[in-house]
Design a protein around this motif. Sequence first.
Motif, mmCIF file in Angstrom:
data_model
loop_
_atom_site.group_PDB
_atom_site.id
_atom_site.type_symbol
_atom_site.label_atom_id
_atom_site.label_comp_id
_atom_site.label_asym_id
_atom_site.label_seq_id
_atom_site.Cartn_x
_atom_site.Cartn_y
_atom_site.Cartn_z
ATOM 1 N N ASP A 31 0.732 -1.092 -0.163
ATOM 2 C CA ASP A 31 -0.103 -0.105 -0.095
ATOM 3 C C ASP A 31 1.001 1.268 -0.171
ATOM 4 O OD1 ASP A 31 -1.916 1.800 0.325
ATOM 5 O OD2 ASP A 31 -2.960 0.905 1.969
ATOM 6 N N LEU A 32 1.146 1.853 -1.106
ATOM 7 C CA LEU A 32 1.981 3.031 -1.376
ATOM 8 C C LEU A 32 1.265 4.392 -0.993
ATOM 9 C CD1 LEU A 32 3.547 2.451 -4.813
ATOM 10 C CD2 LEU A 32 4.824 2.647 -2.694
ATOM 11 N N ASP A 33 -0.052 4.184 -0.975
ATOM 12 C CA ASP A 33 -1.096 5.317 -0.470
ATOM 13 C C ASP A 33 -0.897 5.476 1.095
ATOM 14 O OD1 ASP A 33 -1.817 6.093 -2.921
ATOM 15 O OD2 ASP A 33 -3.367 4.680 -2.908
ATOM 16 N N TYR A 34 -0.912 4.450 1.637
ATOM 17 C CA TYR A 34 -0.693 4.485 3.502
ATOM 18 C C TYR A 34 0.572 4.708 3.603
ATOM 19 C CZ TYR A 34 -0.771 3.332 8.167
ATOM 20 O OH TYR A 34 -0.666 3.082 9.378
ATOM 21 N N LEU A 35 1.785 4.660 2.898
ATOM 22 C CA LEU A 35 3.119 4.849 3.073
ATOM 23 C C LEU A 35 3.078 6.409 2.957
ATOM 24 C CD1 LEU A 35 6.318 4.480 3.675
ATOM 25 C CD2 LEU A 35 6.524 4.029 1.164
ATOM 26 N N ARG A 36 2.777 6.825 1.862
ATOM 27 C CA ARG A 36 2.687 8.223 1.560
ATOM 28 C C ARG A 36 2.239 9.309 2.630
ATOM 29 N NH1 ARG A 36 -0.437 8.443 -2.731
ATOM 30 N NH2 ARG A 36 -2.236 9.017 -1.301
ATOM 31 N N ASN A 37 0.784 8.785 3.058
ATOM 32 C CA ASN A 37 0.129 9.635 4.143
ATOM 33 C C ASN A 37 0.912 9.519 5.527
ATOM 34 O OD1 ASN A 37 -1.673 10.110 2.291
ATOM 35 N ND2 ASN A 37 -2.937 8.600 2.686
ATOM 36 N N TYR A 38 1.547 8.306 5.847
ATOM 37 C CA TYR A 38 1.991 7.951 6.935
ATOM 38 C C TYR A 38 3.353 8.898 7.071
ATOM 39 C CZ TYR A 38 4.708 5.244 10.652
ATOM 40 O OH TYR A 38 5.373 5.006 11.768
ATOM 41 N N VAL A 39 4.070 8.953 6.052
ATOM 42 C CA VAL A 39 5.386 9.749 5.898
ATOM 43 C C VAL A 39 5.023 11.195 6.062
ATOM 44 C CG1 VAL A 39 7.479 10.297 4.630
ATOM 45 C CG2 VAL A 39 6.783 7.871 4.989
ATOM 46 N N LEU A 40 4.003 11.697 5.062
ATOM 47 C CA LEU A 40 3.743 13.018 5.144
ATOM 48 C C LEU A 40 3.368 13.503 6.539
ATOM 49 C CD1 LEU A 40 2.002 13.367 1.631
ATOM 50 C CD2 LEU A 40 4.188 14.225 2.421
ATOM 51 N N VAL A 43 6.762 14.022 8.466
ATOM 52 C CA VAL A 43 7.714 15.150 8.098
ATOM 53 C C VAL A 43 7.056 16.619 8.065
ATOM 54 C CG1 VAL A 43 9.044 13.431 6.647
ATOM 55 C CG2 VAL A 43 7.021 15.007 5.564
ATOM 56 N N THR A 44 5.592 16.727 7.765
ATOM 57 C CA THR A 44 5.284 18.106 7.975
ATOM 58 C C THR A 44 5.398 18.658 9.200
ATOM 59 O OG1 THR A 44 3.057 16.984 8.001
ATOM 60 C CG2 THR A 44 3.715 17.771 5.694
ATOM 61 N N ALA A 45 5.174 17.766 10.295
ATOM 62 C CA ALA A 45 5.359 17.997 11.608
ATOM 63 C C ALA A 45 6.428 18.089 11.982
ATOM 64 C CB ALA A 45 4.528 16.938 12.392
ATOM 65 N N ARG A 46 7.277 17.478 11.553
ATOM 66 C CA ARG A 46 8.679 17.473 12.521
ATOM 67 C C ARG A 46 9.517 18.706 11.633
ATOM 68 N NH1 ARG A 46 12.950 15.185 14.410
ATOM 69 N NH2 ARG A 46 15.171 15.458 13.367
ATOM 70 N N TYR A 47 9.261 18.966 10.324
ATOM 71 C CA TYR A 47 10.195 20.054 9.710
ATOM 72 C C TYR A 47 9.402 21.334 9.390
ATOM 73 C CZ TYR A 47 13.244 15.989 8.737
ATOM 74 O OH TYR A 47 14.136 15.223 8.917
ATOM 75 N N ASN A 48 8.041 21.320 10.075
ATOM 76 C CA ASN A 48 7.222 22.396 10.022
ATOM 77 C C ASN A 48 7.142 23.139 8.659
ATOM 78 O OD1 ASN A 48 5.767 24.778 11.319
ATOM 79 N ND2 ASN A 48 7.483 25.898 11.425
ATOM 80 N N VAL A 49 6.898 22.452 7.631
ATOM 81 C CA VAL A 49 6.534 22.493 6.299
ATOM 82 C C VAL A 49 5.058 22.155 5.923
ATOM 83 C CG1 VAL A 49 8.967 22.639 5.610
ATOM 84 C CG2 VAL A 49 7.601 20.474 5.339
ATOM 85 N N ASP A 50 4.661 22.703 4.717
ATOM 86 C CA ASP A 50 3.399 22.353 4.332
ATOM 87 C C ASP A 50 3.324 21.268 3.592
ATOM 88 O OD1 ASP A 50 0.408 23.462 4.025
ATOM 89 O OD2 ASP A 50 0.816 22.711 2.113
ATOM 90 N N ALA A 51 2.178 20.519 3.534
ATOM 91 C CA ALA A 51 2.192 19.153 2.639
ATOM 92 C C ALA A 51 2.542 19.349 1.203
ATOM 93 C CB ALA A 51 0.845 18.441 2.968
ATOM 94 N N SER A 52 2.124 20.604 0.715
ATOM 95 C CA SER A 52 2.186 21.014 -0.728
ATOM 96 C C SER A 52 3.489 21.020 -1.008
ATOM 97 C CB SER A 52 1.555 22.214 -1.120
ATOM 98 O OG SER A 52 2.250 23.417 -0.339
ATOM 99 N N VAL A 53 4.795 21.011 -0.213
ATOM 100 C CA VAL A 53 6.122 21.104 -0.497
ATOM 101 C C VAL A 53 6.386 19.877 -1.288
ATOM 102 C CG1 VAL A 53 8.352 20.943 0.374
ATOM 103 C CG2 VAL A 53 6.822 22.528 1.395
ATOM 104 N N PHE A 54 5.670 18.701 -0.887
ATOM 105 C CA PHE A 54 5.714 17.279 -1.435
ATOM 106 C C PHE A 54 4.958 17.088 -2.646
ATOM 107 C CE2 PHE A 54 6.863 17.588 2.966
ATOM 108 C CZ PHE A 54 7.976 17.210 3.146
ATOM 109 N N ASP A 55 4.392 17.810 -3.094
ATOM 110 C CA ASP A 55 3.632 17.535 -4.341
ATOM 111 C C ASP A 55 4.602 17.220 -5.737
ATOM 112 O OD1 ASP A 55 1.203 18.089 -3.074
ATOM 113 O OD2 ASP A 55 0.922 20.103 -3.621
ATOM 114 N N LEU A 59 14.230 19.963 -4.563
ATOM 115 C CA LEU A 59 15.533 19.880 -3.576
ATOM 116 C C LEU A 59 14.974 19.718 -1.930
ATOM 117 C CD1 LEU A 59 18.532 19.453 -3.289
ATOM 118 C CD2 LEU A 59 18.722 22.156 -3.424
ATOM 119 N N LEU A 60 14.028 20.555 -1.776
ATOM 120 C CA LEU A 60 13.709 20.398 -0.228
ATOM 121 C C LEU A 60 12.973 19.113 -0.140
ATOM 122 C CD1 LEU A 60 13.294 21.665 2.359
ATOM 123 C CD2 LEU A 60 11.402 22.986 1.498
ATOM 124 N N SER A 61 11.871 18.561 -0.887
ATOM 125 C CA SER A 61 11.041 17.598 -0.363
ATOM 126 C C SER A 61 11.905 16.546 -0.330
ATOM 127 C CB SER A 61 9.997 17.419 -1.569
ATOM 128 O OG SER A 61 10.510 17.320 -2.934
#
Length: 573
Positions: A31-40, A43-55, A59-61
């Motif tokens: 389940d890659l969708d679950y992996l994506r949501n789990y990681v997002l 990382v959005t909480a830890r690095y204080n960035v918006d989820a759109s960074v990973f769209d 270099l940052l994402s």
Amino acid sequence: MALSVAQVDAIVKAAPAGEIVLPEYEGLPGDLDYLRNYVLAAVTARYNVDASVFDTANLLSTTILRDFLHRAVYDHPDLPIYQDVHPGDDQYAYQTDVGALFREKVFVQCGIISWQLQNIYQSLGYESTLYNTFNGEDGLGTADSYNDGHVRVEVYLDDYDKLITQDATYNWLFVDADTGQPLSYREAQIINFTDAPDLIVDDTGIRTYVGTLHIDGLPPGFMGGYLIGYMKGAYAWLDDGVYSQVHRDLFLDYRDAHTEVFVGAYATVQAAVADVMNLHSAGESLLGITDALRDDHQVSGFRLLSLDGQSVVGDFVTLQLIDGDYVSINIDTGEALNGSYDQIYDDLTGGNRGLNPGVDISGFFNPAVFVLYNGTVEGQWDIAKDNPLLVEMQYEQNSRATITDMPDGHAEYNYYDSGSGQIWDQVTALYNDQGALYWQTTQWDNGAYSARPYDWTNVQPYQWFEYTWDHTGQLIYTRYMYDDNTSVFTYLDPNNKEQWAKEEMHYNAANQLTADAINKDDGSWLVHHYDPANEAAWASYDTWIDPQGRITRELINFDDGHTEFRSFDFPMV
């Protein structure tokens, strides 16, 4: 405007220090969708960035994801070694479980953590591949044989419009000291062996995995060994999810490639050159020459491209001599280089054997397309699948398939792969007298067999369906491609190794997962619904159904962020 390496480093290093604590990972192995949501979420909480960074892959994402994985895996004391926890065949479990390193805290080496980073990038739709380098010539038993290697991930950045390498093991990337630009492996390799001071490795904090010390930083002298041993030839990579060891398939048996003399070895370099050039003079291409020589000799070839992959630098045929050495012959000029591809590449990148003194072999830094010992054409990891110079050779390879014309106007095409250049051994395609494909079968390398009938008359609701049986003859997969381009892929568990009997994955016309239905061994169902096109008011919708077909629970995650849970103790009508 793209962020610089320094700007990205500042954002990443501003994250809080300390051990990363993650929630339990409950996603299914595929389940890659679950992996994506789990990681997002992490990382959005830890690095204080918006989820759109990973769209997009930028270099940052890609750097945040690398840094997060490095710390999540290594930033723990007293880790058990992965191979001790997963002995025997189970040591490869990470290759089929996209969230393997989030299920347990284990000490892993470069291959496993890079595979996990590749899975994360793939879950976000990034164009990336895992690749493996070695520190010597291929094969075993010589003083120059490889005895170490390293695995990294190459990812295409939209903001820089180029490939770069991300090394999750040491939490760094390569940078050009003159330009400040992040580098691909090939770019970094050229600088390392032509102007070493201009190559920088830029890390965002290293938790060394060497031994089981789990210390910050690197051991003394490590960097010198890295730049010598881990910057040489790339011999294997993931190709569409399949681990391909293309360089090794330049030989009948890579293990004996440089210690055995194979049938058909030439007595002299001049004799080998004469055979190659006579065939070329008769109009044969690189593929034509290797095909003509294959019955009597071990032969392979390669096409060197320009650094940008847009032009041909040279086509070479490689043949063995009776003393066990190899010669690689430029079919246009007749120039004979001492050594096989892997030997010349190793010499170029610090091997120092002097196989071709005074000869400019810098073109071997460039990307290459290979003609394997069995005639299969394969491009290296950083050559685009639609590169015209690769496609041209693959088209020629396919045109050399065995074609049998039937008396009734039907035709049978057989494509063969006698080695492991492809993941199949033989593909048979049947065409009717109107030229329409109506049946295709595939014999896979692992012994499995697939059959695919086509609805060429367009009387069924599907374009085709495919059944796949394993090497014991048990049905393990089915797939239907419907007329509206939606599809259903079903996994079966004939040997009862899982806690489910089958899993059905439904995809829309854009090949996005819309439903994942799991039929458990007790007869109940768990159905996950998704809304990738954002057509509903909810993002996901889970339904539990008992063996009698009654809905017992529902969990709905709405677009506005709220969740509803419903439980039933009676059948729905």
